[in-house]
Scaffold this motif. Structure first.
Motif, PDB file in Angstrom:
ATOM      1  N   ILE A  66       1.641  14.367   6.036  1.00 22.56           N
ATOM      2  CA  ILE A  66       0.940  14.839   5.061  1.00 22.56           C
ATOM      3  C   ILE A  66       0.258  14.327   4.203  1.00 22.56           C
ATOM      4  CG2 ILE A  66       2.124  16.827   6.171  1.00 22.56           C
ATOM      5  CD1 ILE A  66       3.766  17.505   3.890  1.00 22.56           C
ATOM      6  N   MET A  67      -0.107  14.956   3.014  1.00 19.10           N
ATOM      7  CA  MET A  67      -0.150  13.840   1.777  1.00 19.10           C
ATOM      8  C   MET A  67      -0.803  15.782   0.518  1.00 19.10           C
ATOM      9  SD  MET A  67      -3.979  11.937   0.934  1.00 19.10           S
ATOM     10  CE  MET A  67      -3.232  10.234   1.743  1.00 19.10           C
ATOM     11  N   VAL A  68       0.159  14.779  -0.649  1.00 15.63           N
ATOM     12  CA  VAL A  68       0.224  16.060  -1.924  1.00 15.63           C
ATOM     13  C   VAL A  68      -0.439  15.616  -3.032  1.00 15.63           C
ATOM     14  CG1 VAL A  68       1.827  17.756  -0.428  1.00 15.63           C
ATOM     15  CG2 VAL A  68       2.005  16.145  -2.015  1.00 15.63           C
ATOM     16  N   HIS A  69      -0.805  16.486  -3.809  1.00 18.85           N
ATOM     17  CA  HIS A  69      -1.794  15.529  -5.188  1.00 18.85           C
ATOM     18  C   HIS A  69      -1.145  15.945  -6.059  1.00 18.85           C
ATOM     19  CE1 HIS A  69      -4.673  15.602  -8.664  1.00 18.85           C
ATOM     20  NE2 HIS A  69      -3.516  14.145  -8.328  1.00 18.85           N
ATOM     21  N   ILE A  70       0.517  15.225  -6.668  1.00 18.33           N
ATOM     22  CA  ILE A  70       1.438  15.911  -8.052  1.00 18.33           C
ATOM     23  C   ILE A  70       0.643  14.969  -9.043  1.00 18.33           C
ATOM     24  CG2 ILE A  70       2.226  13.176  -7.437  1.00 18.33           C
ATOM     25  CD1 ILE A  70       4.777  15.538  -8.010  1.00 18.33           C
ATOM     26  N   PRO A  77       1.048   9.385 -11.645  1.00 14.71           N
ATOM     27  CA  PRO A  77       0.627  10.610 -10.729  1.00 14.71           C
ATOM     28  C   PRO A  77      -0.870   9.842  -9.973  1.00 14.71           C
ATOM     29  CG  PRO A  77      -0.009  10.379 -13.249  1.00 14.71           C
ATOM     30  CD  PRO A  77       1.014   9.673 -12.619  1.00 14.71           C
ATOM     31  N   GLY A  78      -1.120  11.115  -8.895  1.00 16.10           N
ATOM     32  CA  GLY A  78      -1.343  10.774  -7.762  1.00 16.10           C
ATOM     33  C   GLY A  78      -1.589  11.511  -6.139  1.00 16.10           C
ATOM     34  N   LEU A  79      -1.769  10.864  -5.636  1.00 14.14           N
ATOM     35  CA  LEU A  79      -1.573  11.301  -4.150  1.00 14.14           C
ATOM     36  C   LEU A  79      -0.461  10.262  -3.609  1.00 14.14           C
ATOM     37  CD1 LEU A  79      -4.816  11.417  -2.752  1.00 14.14           C
ATOM     38  CD2 LEU A  79      -3.816  13.150  -3.535  1.00 14.14           C
ATOM     39  N   VAL A  80       0.434  11.147  -2.977  1.00 13.96           N
ATOM     40  CA  VAL A  80       1.436  10.422  -2.205  1.00 13.96           C
ATOM     41  C   VAL A  80       1.744  11.003  -0.889  1.00 13.96           C
ATOM     42  CG1 VAL A  80       3.142  10.464  -4.284  1.00 13.96           C
ATOM     43  CG2 VAL A  80       3.299  12.266  -2.517  1.00 13.96           C
ATOM     44  N   LEU A  88       9.816  18.782  -2.232  1.00 14.21           N
ATOM     45  CA  LEU A  88       9.269  18.514  -3.998  1.00 14.21           C
ATOM     46  C   LEU A  88       9.866  17.395  -4.068  1.00 14.21           C
ATOM     47  CD1 LEU A  88       7.276  18.587  -6.498  1.00 14.21           C
ATOM     48  CD2 LEU A  88       8.495  20.594  -7.098  1.00 14.21           C
ATOM     49  N   THR A  89      10.993  16.837  -3.988  1.00 13.32           N
ATOM     50  CA  THR A  89      12.080  16.063  -5.008  1.00 13.32           C
ATOM     51  C   THR A  89      11.669  14.766  -4.168  1.00 13.32           C
ATOM     52  OG1 THR A  89      13.968  15.068  -4.707  1.00 13.32           O
ATOM     53  CG2 THR A  89      13.653  16.376  -3.170  1.00 13.32           C
ATOM     54  N   ASP A  90      11.590  14.291  -3.048  1.00  9.22           N
ATOM     55  CA  ASP A  90      11.087  13.393  -2.084  1.00  9.22           C
ATOM     56  C   ASP A  90       9.400  12.874  -2.470  1.00  9.22           C
ATOM     57  OD1 ASP A  90      12.596  13.151  -0.353  1.00  9.22           O
ATOM     58  OD2 ASP A  90      11.811  15.457   0.426  1.00  9.22           O
ATOM     59  N   ALA A  91       8.597  13.887  -3.439  1.00  7.22           N
ATOM     60  CA  ALA A  91       7.423  13.476  -3.860  1.00  7.22           C
ATOM     61  C   ALA A  91       7.395  13.301  -4.802  1.00  7.22           C
ATOM     62  CB  ALA A  91       6.585  15.355  -3.686  1.00  7.22           C
ATOM     63  N   VAL A  92       8.582  13.823  -5.946  1.00 14.03           N
ATOM     64  CA  VAL A  92       8.954  12.747  -6.959  1.00 14.03           C
ATOM     65  C   VAL A  92       9.195  11.818  -7.192  1.00 14.03           C
ATOM     66  CG1 VAL A  92      10.353  13.680  -9.467  1.00 14.03           C
ATOM     67  CG2 VAL A  92       9.059  15.537  -8.236  1.00 14.03           C
ATOM     68  N   GLU A  93      10.264  11.527  -6.993  1.00 16.12           N
ATOM     69  CA  GLU A  93      10.712  10.207  -6.340  1.00 16.12           C
ATOM     70  C   GLU A  93       9.447   8.757  -6.058  1.00 16.12           C
ATOM     71  OE1 GLU A  93      13.381   8.031  -3.661  1.00 16.12           O
ATOM     72  OE2 GLU A  93      13.521   9.812  -3.047  1.00 16.12           O
ATOM     73  N   LEU A  94       8.371   9.573  -5.350  1.00 14.07           N
ATOM     74  CA  LEU A  94       7.667   8.656  -4.892  1.00 14.07           C
ATOM     75  C   LEU A  94       6.289   8.193  -5.797  1.00 14.07           C
ATOM     76  CD1 LEU A  94       6.794   9.760  -1.110  1.00 14.07           C
ATOM     77  CD2 LEU A  94       7.750   7.292  -1.725  1.00 14.07           C
ATOM     78  N   ALA A 158      -4.456   4.111 -15.444  1.00 12.79           N
ATOM     79  CA  ALA A 158      -5.125   5.083 -15.089  1.00 12.79           C
ATOM     80  C   ALA A 158      -5.108   4.729 -13.545  1.00 12.79           C
ATOM     81  CB  ALA A 158      -5.618   6.148 -15.729  1.00 12.79           C
ATOM     82  N   LEU A 159      -5.877   4.242 -13.834  1.00 13.75           N
ATOM     83  CA  LEU A 159      -6.641   3.062 -12.555  1.00 13.75           C
ATOM     84  C   LEU A 159      -5.306   2.791 -11.689  1.00 13.75           C
ATOM     85  CD1 LEU A 159      -9.243   1.332 -13.377  1.00 13.75           C
ATOM     86  CD2 LEU A 159     -10.117   3.626 -12.421  1.00 13.75           C
ATOM     87  N   ILE A 160      -4.653   2.859 -11.825  1.00 11.48           N
ATOM     88  CA  ILE A 160      -3.216   2.000 -11.023  1.00 11.48           C
ATOM     89  C   ILE A 160      -2.243   3.342 -10.293  1.00 11.48           C
ATOM     90  CG2 ILE A 160      -1.543   1.127 -11.224  1.00 11.48           C
ATOM     91  CD1 ILE A 160      -1.813  -0.826 -13.410  1.00 11.48           C
ATOM     92  N   SER A 161      -2.396   4.243 -11.578  1.00  9.72           N
ATOM     93  CA  SER A 161      -1.939   5.627 -10.387  1.00  9.72           C
ATOM     94  C   SER A 161      -2.626   6.247  -9.000  1.00  9.72           C
ATOM     95  CB  SER A 161      -1.868   6.706 -12.016  1.00  9.72           C
ATOM     96  OG  SER A 161      -3.394   7.410 -11.947  1.00  9.72           O
ATOM     97  N   LEU A 162      -4.171   5.764  -9.420  1.00  7.18           N
ATOM     98  CA  LEU A 162      -4.308   6.150  -7.213  1.00  7.18           C
ATOM     99  C   LEU A 162      -4.158   5.814  -7.035  1.00  7.18           C
ATOM    100  CD1 LEU A 162      -8.046   5.854  -9.456  1.00  7.18           C
ATOM    101  CD2 LEU A 162      -7.445   8.208  -9.022  1.00  7.18           C
ATOM    102  N   PRO A 163      -3.454   6.019  -5.963  1.00 10.99           N
ATOM    103  CA  PRO A 163      -3.624   4.957  -4.140  1.00 10.99           C
ATOM    104  C   PRO A 163      -4.343   4.382  -3.755  1.00 10.99           C
ATOM    105  CG  PRO A 163      -4.999   7.879  -3.932  1.00 10.99           C
ATOM    106  CD  PRO A 163      -4.596   7.411  -5.697  1.00 10.99           C
ATOM    107  N   GLY A 164      -3.352   3.929  -3.456  1.00 10.64           N
ATOM    108  CA  GLY A 164      -4.092   1.821  -3.066  1.00 10.64           C
ATOM    109  C   GLY A 164      -4.824   1.075  -4.287  1.00 10.64           C
ATOM    110  N   ILE A 165      -4.405   2.060  -5.718  1.00 10.96           N
ATOM    111  CA  ILE A 165      -5.244   1.075  -6.367  1.00 10.96           C
ATOM    112  C   ILE A 165      -4.586   0.230  -7.192  1.00 10.96           C
ATOM    113  CG2 ILE A 165      -6.796   0.175  -8.555  1.00 10.96           C
ATOM    114  CD1 ILE A 165      -8.837   1.655  -5.824  1.00 10.96           C
ATOM    115  N   GLY A 166      -3.751  -0.983  -6.365  1.00  6.84           N
ATOM    116  CA  GLY A 166      -3.232  -2.395  -8.060  1.00  6.84           C
ATOM    117  C   GLY A 166      -4.352  -2.828  -9.293  1.00  6.84           C
ATOM    118  N   GLU A 167      -3.214  -3.619  -9.443  1.00  7.34           N
ATOM    119  CA  GLU A 167      -3.418  -4.446 -11.012  1.00  7.34           C
ATOM    120  C   GLU A 167      -4.432  -5.564 -11.033  1.00  7.34           C
ATOM    121  OE1 GLU A 167      -1.268  -7.098 -14.684  1.00  7.34           O
ATOM    122  OE2 GLU A 167      -0.325  -6.286 -12.702  1.00  7.34           O
ATOM    123  N   VAL A 168      -4.479  -5.184  -9.815  1.00  7.29           N
ATOM    124  CA  VAL A 168      -5.675  -6.872  -9.156  1.00  7.29           C
ATOM    125  C   VAL A 168      -7.485  -5.978  -9.262  1.00  7.29           C
ATOM    126  CG1 VAL A 168      -6.862  -7.809  -8.180  1.00  7.29           C
ATOM    127  CG2 VAL A 168      -4.274  -8.588  -8.510  1.00  7.29           C
TER     128      VAL A 168
END
Length: 209
Positions: A66-70, A77-80, A88-94, A158-168
């Motif tokens: 499953i995918m949730v937005h936290i 913050p973002g999709l996990v 919820l505790t698992d989502a918070v950890e991710l 903020a960009l890095i917080s998006l799923p799949g977006i790294g620093e580069v």
């Protein structure tokens, strides 16, 4: 009748052998064709069985992931992505864990999550969402209401917080928008390293102004 000469006997024997060999080859070839047909049927059945197994695996994976937005008071913050039944505790950890200002008395960390769920972690002293909704729209930033990231003005973090977006990739996005501002969210696919799959993962989290 006179007896056949030795030469005639040899000739007859050769003819008989040729006939026998021809008949034997005919039956052998027929068996080979049948065997090949049977092998083709077996291969087709194996291929269909393999496809069924793959389809079943895909369905099972879709059912267990499953995918949730936290968002709110978490560090990332973002999709996990989670397994069905996680809490919820698992989502918070991710999402990097809770910030020190997170109001844990207003959230249920034991809550089981479902696919496409939106979780907001409030800040201590923050007004409940019901009270916030009474504030005029003109008094709030639209980006805060939608909780989406403006890819034309947001920070690298903020960009890095998006799923799949790294620093580069975040650096590439910033470099790209400096010369060519994004006109719509689909334009982000013009940035090297962002394909259709990655775009699908972030399209609900970004906005262009």
């Amino acid at each position: 009748m006179d007896s056949f000469t030795k030469r005639e006997q040899i000739g007859i024997l050769v003819i008989v052998l040729v006939i026998v060999v021809s008949l034997g080859f005919k039956f052998f070839a027929r068996d080979i064709i049948k065997l090949e047909d049977n092998m083709e049927v077996i291969n087709e059945n194996q291929l269909e069985a393999s496809e069924d197994i793959e389809d079943t695996s895909i369905i099972e994976e879709e059912e267990t992931i499953i995918m949730v937005h936290i968002s709110g008071q978490v560090y990332k913050p973002g999709l996990v992505e989670l397994e069905a039944g996680q809490r919820l505790t698992d989502a918070v950890e991710l999402a990097g864990g809770l910030r020190k200002d997170a109001d844990i008395d207003r959230i249920n960390l034991a809550k089981k999550l479902v696919d496409e769920e939106k979780i907001y972690i409030p800040k201590i002293g923050e007004e409940p969402l019901e009270e916030i909704s009474t504030i005029g729209v003109n008094d709030l930033n639209i980006e805060d209401i939608s909780d989406k990231i403006n890819i034309n003005t947001c920070t690298k973090e903020a960009l890095i917080s998006l799923p799949g977006i790294g620093e580069v990739t975040a650096s590439k996005i910033i470099e790209y928008r400096e010369s060519t501002p994004f006109k719509n969210i689909e334009d982000i696919k013009s940035v090297s390293g962002i394909g259709e799959k990655k775009f699908q993962a972030i399209k609900e989290l970004i906005i262009v102004k």
